[in-house]
Design a protein around this motif. Sequence first.
Motif, PDB file in Angstrom:
ATOM      1  N   TRP A   1       0.851  -1.197   0.000  1.00 52.33           N
ATOM      2  CA  TRP A   1       0.000   0.000   0.000  1.00 52.33           C
ATOM      3  C   TRP A   1       0.879   1.236   0.000  1.00 52.33           C
ATOM      4  CZ3 TRP A   1      -1.877  -4.563   1.385  1.00 52.33           C
ATOM      5  CH2 TRP A   1      -3.193  -4.853   1.047  1.00 52.33           C
ATOM      6  N   ARG A   2       0.476   2.189  -0.804  1.00 52.74           N
ATOM      7  CA  ARG A   2       1.204   3.458  -0.876  1.00 52.74           C
ATOM      8  C   ARG A   2       0.333   4.545  -0.262  1.00 52.74           C
ATOM      9  NH1 ARG A   2       3.713   6.168  -6.400  1.00 52.74           N
ATOM     10  NH2 ARG A   2       5.199   7.569  -5.370  1.00 52.74           N
ATOM     11  N   PRO A   3       0.774   5.159   0.826  1.00 51.74           N
ATOM     12  CA  PRO A   3      -0.078   6.134   1.522  1.00 51.74           C
ATOM     13  C   PRO A   3      -0.330   7.373   0.685  1.00 51.74           C
ATOM     14  CG  PRO A   3       2.144   6.150   2.418  1.00 51.74           C
ATOM     15  CD  PRO A   3       2.085   4.990   1.471  1.00 51.74           C
TER      16      PRO A   3
ATOM     17  N   ARG B   1       5.802   8.458   0.670  1.00 52.48           N
ATOM     18  CA  ARG B   1       5.335   8.002  -0.641  1.00 52.48           C
ATOM     19  C   ARG B   1       5.919   6.634  -0.980  1.00 52.48           C
ATOM     20  NH1 ARG B   1       1.064   9.097  -2.283  1.00 52.48           N
ATOM     21  NH2 ARG B   1       1.559   9.107  -4.499  1.00 52.48           N
ATOM     22  N   GLY B   2       6.340   5.903   0.050  1.00 52.06           N
ATOM     23  CA  GLY B   2       6.896   4.580  -0.167  1.00 52.06           C
ATOM     24  C   GLY B   2       5.812   3.522  -0.235  1.00 52.06           C
TER      25      GLY B   2
ATOM     26  N   GLN C   1      -5.243   1.682   5.895  1.00 52.93           N
ATOM     27  CA  GLN C   1      -5.145   0.883   4.679  1.00 52.93           C
ATOM     28  C   GLN C   1      -6.108   1.403   3.607  1.00 52.93           C
ATOM     29  OE1 GLN C   1      -6.317  -3.196   5.166  1.00 52.93           O
ATOM     30  NE2 GLN C   1      -6.359  -3.584   2.967  1.00 52.93           N
ATOM     31  N   ALA C   2      -7.344   1.711   4.020  1.00 48.62           N
ATOM     32  CA  ALA C   2      -8.346   2.199   3.073  1.00 48.62           C
ATOM     33  C   ALA C   2      -7.959   3.553   2.481  1.00 48.62           C
ATOM     34  CB  ALA C   2      -9.703   2.292   3.750  1.00 48.62           C
ATOM     35  N   ALA C   3      -7.164   4.326   3.234  1.00 45.95           N
ATOM     36  CA  ALA C   3      -6.743   5.646   2.768  1.00 45.95           C
ATOM     37  C   ALA C   3      -5.441   5.573   1.980  1.00 45.95           C
ATOM     38  CB  ALA C   3      -6.583   6.596   3.957  1.00 45.95           C
ATOM     39  N   SER C   4      -4.980   4.363   1.655  1.00 48.94           N
ATOM     40  CA  SER C   4      -3.768   4.171   0.873  1.00 48.94           C
ATOM     41  C   SER C   4      -4.120   3.484  -0.444  1.00 48.94           C
ATOM     42  CB  SER C   4      -2.748   3.320   1.655  1.00 48.94           C
ATOM     43  OG  SER C   4      -2.435   3.913   2.905  1.00 48.94           O
TER      44      SER C   4
ATOM     45  N   ALA D   1       0.631  -0.753  -9.734  1.00 49.76           N
ATOM     46  CA  ALA D   1      -0.592  -0.216  -9.126  1.00 49.76           C
ATOM     47  C   ALA D   1      -1.729  -1.220  -9.217  1.00 49.76           C
ATOM     48  CB  ALA D   1      -0.986   1.093  -9.805  1.00 49.76           C
ATOM     49  N   GLY D   2      -2.606  -1.180  -8.221  1.00 52.07           N
ATOM     50  CA  GLY D   2      -3.791  -2.015  -8.226  1.00 52.07           C
ATOM     51  C   GLY D   2      -3.622  -3.292  -7.424  1.00 52.07           C
TER      52      GLY D   2
END
Length: 643
Positions: A436-438, A454-455, A520-523, A543-544
């Motif tokens: 996950w990327r924040p 941004r990691g 998690q949902a916000a990433s 991504a995805g």
Amino acid sequence: MFKKKPNIKPLSPLKSSDRRRTADQIIADFGLQVPVDSSAEAEDKAASAAPLTALRKSLLPENSQSARFTTTAGPDLKQVSGTIYAGSHEGTGDEQRILWVKVEDKMYPTVYTLWHNPGIVPLLHTPQFVVEKLQGGADLMTPGLQRGPPFPAKATKGAVVAIASLEAPTVPMAVGTCEIDVASLQEVRGAKGHAVQTFHWSGDELWAWGPSGKPGLEPPDHLEGWADDKAGDADLAAPMDRLDLEGGHDGGVALDSVPTDRPDGEEVAAEASRSKNDLVEEVEEPELTTKEIDEAFTNAFLYGVKHHMDHNKDHPTYGLDFPLTQSQVMSLLVQPFLPTYTPARTASLQLKKTSWKNAKKFIKHLDKEKIIKSKERGGSEVVILDIDFNDEHIKSFVPYRLPKKESATTTGVKSDSASSAAGEDIGQKLQIVSLWRPKEKLAFVFNASNADPRGYYTLKELRQLLSAYAEKENLVSPKNKRMIKINPQLADALLTSSAADDRALAAGEIPIDALAERMQAASSPFHAILRNEATIADAKPKAGLPPKIHIVLETRSGNKTVTKVSGLEAFYVSPQPLADELRKTCAGSTSVERLQGSSPKNPVMEVMVQGPQKDAVVRALGKRGVEPRWIEVVDKTKGKKKG
């Protein structure tokens, strides 16, 4: 449709004539009524045209811009292209957002347009927990329809509709297309099949788009203009949000035995009471105890070993190549063989909820029971060197029912009966890592630990960083270490206006697990598929959510069945060697062609085999390290989806 970020070309201003023409086409397509100014005189053309001008501006503001976009959709990664229209509504002060999307000849409003233009499409309703599933990309099943019948008269097959929750019935949260004539439904209880195919929702990449990169706008609490004339739904929604989802519906969302009738007066209270007593208690079973979870994982391991013994009798180690790493033990011998419980109790079957907490201690427990022989490697991992296949625990084990037939398929092990046509992918070891990327609003959590905001992070790492932030800010509750005090930064970044979050704000604390889920949902989700000894440092996350290999059974030329396989490239499986092997093992013709709709520059190849050869394909993929849970099977010969 827009779980994946579309490729949007640079925006260009929309000419006034084009804007008016597009707005007029929207008015015609959606059958919108133009308001009439009764006070205007017939000779005053400007005053007479004012309502139409205002409607045009509301649908497509004067600052609207347009751009072409491309994306992929569906299991076949079909190429989709169209036009987006972006703008900001006058007087809101908001930055530009995507207001409309045109695909082929059809226009779809986004939630931003619906929030400013009540009533332009029919509004359907479903409980909040179903809306949350729709926001993950699922379709709405017929039993999920609520507040009817009757349903809106314009909700006919092919019509664009909006979907709102029973808890916030005036706020559209998703947009889709009716797959059936919803307006004519007389009963939804016990019905099956898709009702609405989801196109866009609050939280997808269209919602998140903005010229400055700021996150999408949160939905309002209430909107005037959208019909909200059915009393009692809010009360009935309370027991519904605890009902489990009904599975096996082609990836859509449905309700299990949720009442759809809407009596009035005393009958509403009686129906709500019946929902609580007869339905909620039926699915609300207590969670498994730690002892029960321990037994489930131990039995799953024994089942996995027993299964390999039964299906690989001619192999000296029954198809298992030692040493077995922790990840191999869990993916080959444990996870596919966990016992079936109700959906509520199945959520308890997590390794972290056992008394061992992790795979290393679990394997050491098996060693202590003398079922296996293990050894530490590198100080941080334990590997299984050997299994005592004559151990009494294994010999006396009695198999039980598994969740899915495919769960018990032998996969991911190297076979010594490899085809002569096999490629280098035979015997490879694959691992899928979800990352996950924040998003920007979470930067303060990572800055507290000097971590890259941004990691890419695993769920475990996200939770660790959240814990570190809470400790640094002295937010850990002294009475309960699992509770986190809510400060303004956490409230703004992770909490919404939902009932659960409102209760958390009132209490001033929230469980760290619940906060981690919101983090998690916000990433943004990413994934990496690792091959053999590769590590996450060697891979570039994509991504995805992780992809799947698709197996489709179809009928051709009357009653002849063919099996098509696509999506192999992401798993390092060579299509041609696989086709050569299947031609021999299935004793039928095979072919390899570019999947229709895939890019010529980066083609997705499709292997086709004569006959219903799903099991043979799954076995061949298993020799290439592909686990059944990474495969999606669609049987079009029966109209059902499996796997």
